[in-house]
Scaffold this motif. Structure first.
Motif: not given
Length: 220
Positions: A106-120
């Motif tokens: 939750s602290k590293n999740y972005s609603k609109f940047d899925m690339n960031k979410n996959y990376y994390y």
């Protein structure tokens, strides 16, 4: 002679009854993050009631890597004048429930940047693999790993795809390690189970407790 036979029969009868009773007692251990600490565990504690040998939800960590370090260092917690050693608790657990990583996500999740979410999440996945390897060195009872839900109230097709991918990867990992994996994404998405964007409300915790209770009934 009759007295000896009677004594032996009585002794073995008591032994069998005690053994059966003792085998029904459950040593319940739960690892949590700070978002999901108490409620569902307390429901399970009340459910187990007289069938509970020991209950421990003291080992709380904000991220997966911290829990790995605690196990490697055999963290000790003193509570109510009793020492709890994490490796010992793992070895003696009949049921281990793992619900950690939601706060980290939750602290590293972005609603609109899925690339960031996959990376994390790839980083998280590597830590989860290490955690499971560490736990499997000690825990020999039943293990449940609870998956992740959307830490926001925003949903679209990319959100669904991301969490479906998480569930598939974690499900396959847990199957390989003989661990029961519980998918929470659809359960939380399809119900009013959050008190805000992140935290589960009492109904959400009751649903998790219901899932755990069903598993305990079928497997212990």
């Amino acid at each position: 002679m009759k007295k000896i036979i009677y004594f032996l029969l009585t002794f073995f009868g008591i032994y069998i009854i005690y053994s059966n009773f003792n085998n029904n007692l459950v040593n319940y251990v739960s690892f949590n993050d700070t978002l999901n600490c108490y409620n569902y565990n307390e429901i399970i504690k009340n459910y187990l009631n007289n069938h509970l040998l020991n209950y421990n939800n003291l080992f709380i960590n904000k991220d997966i890597n911290s829990l790995i370090k605690d196990i490697k260092n055999n963290k000790t917690i003193r509570f109510n004048d009793k020492d709890y050693y994490i490796k010992k608790d793992l070895r003696e657990s009949d049921v281990l429930v793992i619900f950690i990583g939601e706060e980290e996500l939750s602290k590293n999740y972005s609603k609109f940047d899925m690339n960031k979410n996959y990376y994390y999440f790839n980083k998280m996945y590597n830590d989860i693999e290490l955690l499971i390897n560490e736990i499997n060195q000690y825990a020999k009872g039943k293990i449940m790993f609870l998956g992740y839900y959307n830490p926001t109230n925003y949903y679209d097709s990319k959100t669904d795809e991301f969490f479906f991918d998480i569930d598939n990867r974690l499900s396959n990992l847990m199957i390989k390690n003989n661990i029961n994996y519980i998918k929470l994404y659809e359960i939380v998405k399809g119900n009013n189970y959050k008190s805000d964007e992140i935290h589960l409300n009492i109904e959400g915790n009751r649903e998790i407790a219901k899932i755990i209770k069903t598993y305990l009934l079928e497997n212990t």
